[in-house]
Write an enzyme that holds these catalytic residues in place. Structure first.
Site, PDB file in Angstrom:
ATOM      1  N   CYS A  73     -29.611   7.588 -14.792  1.00 27.72           N
ATOM      2  CA  CYS A  73     -30.626   7.450 -13.741  1.00 27.72           C
ATOM      3  C   CYS A  73     -31.863   6.715 -14.273  1.00 27.72           C
ATOM      4  O   CYS A  73     -31.787   5.518 -14.539  1.00 27.72           O
ATOM      5  CB  CYS A  73     -30.958   8.817 -13.151  1.00 27.72           C
ATOM      6  N   HIS A  77     -25.776  11.009 -11.656  1.00 27.92           N
ATOM      7  CA  HIS A  77     -25.881  12.041 -12.689  1.00 27.92           C
ATOM      8  C   HIS A  77     -24.481  12.581 -13.004  1.00 27.92           C
ATOM      9  O   HIS A  77     -23.997  13.480 -12.305  1.00 27.92           O
ATOM     10  CB  HIS A  77     -26.784  13.182 -12.215  1.00 27.92           C
ATOM     11  N   GLU A  97     -23.584  14.536 -15.314  1.00 30.04           N
ATOM     12  CA  GLU A  97     -23.657  15.943 -15.721  1.00 30.04           C
ATOM     13  C   GLU A  97     -23.698  16.893 -14.529  1.00 30.04           C
ATOM     14  O   GLU A  97     -23.504  18.104 -14.675  1.00 30.04           O
ATOM     15  CB  GLU A  97     -24.880  16.166 -16.627  1.00 30.04           C
TER      16      GLU A  97
END
Length: 195
Positions: A77, A177, A179
């Site tokens: 990001c 993202h 994660e």
């Protein structure tokens, strides 16, 4: 293998750290020169503003070290956006300027920030997307974008098409993202760590 999550002083590192741990690695969170030099992979996390993140890198005197890092590095990001020249979010701040394009505000009359799950598609074959199905969904949370360019490896659309992932040499970046993107996000992180 030493995996370093770059401490920009403004990110929430927990979700990135836990995702890397789930893949069997023990990451460290640091912005110390010696840790960066000895790391085999760097993850540049994605929360904060260009001003605050670049301020930390400058104060720690690691801007040139990051720019000249020779092992694989993944920007997430904001981390990806800092690879570019500058961002409309902090116009007075010079970013790392590894990729000679600028970040612009996503301005297409749709609600901002762009938040939630969105499909991504290949611009070109890349190891980062190995064994990941075309059209897989990843989690986005942002309002600034990099338009498609010669370094784009994945694209998505929210009103307009823009870069979802990029690569220039050992510098990889994702606008989403991983994660927070479940199994498919973990697979992408695994691909990166195994480069």
């Amino acid at each position: 293998m030493k995996v370093l999550i770059l401490d920009t002083g403004c990110a929430n590192f927990s979700s990135v750290k836990f995702a890397i741990r789930r893949l069997g690695y023990t990451p460290i969170i640091s912005n110390e020169y010696s840790d960066i030099v000895s790391s085999k992979r760097i993850i540049f996390p994605g929360v904060g503003t260009p001003f605050s993140a670049m301020d930390v890198l400058k104060k720690k005197k690691i801007v040139d070290l990051i720019k000249n890092y020779s092992n694989p590095i993944l920007g997430i990001c904001l981390g990806m956006q800092l690879f570019c020249k500058y961002s409309e979010e902090s116009k007075s701040v010079k970013n790392l300027n590894i990729i000679k394009y600028s970040i612009t505000c996503l301005n297409n009359n749709l609600p901002l920030p762009h938040i939630g799950w969105n499909k991504v598609f290949s611009c070109k074959k890349n190891v980062l997307f190995k064994n990941i199905l075309e059209g897989s969904r990843f989690y986005f949370l942002h309002k600034y974008i990099l338009f498609l360019n010669k370094y784009s490896i994945l694209k998505t659309k929210y009103g307009c098409k823009f870069t979802a992932a990029l690569q220039k040499n050992n510098f990889f970046g994702v606008q989403f993202h991983p994660e927070k993107s479940g199994t498919v996000g973990l697979h992408l992180l695994k691909n990166f760590l195994e480069i």
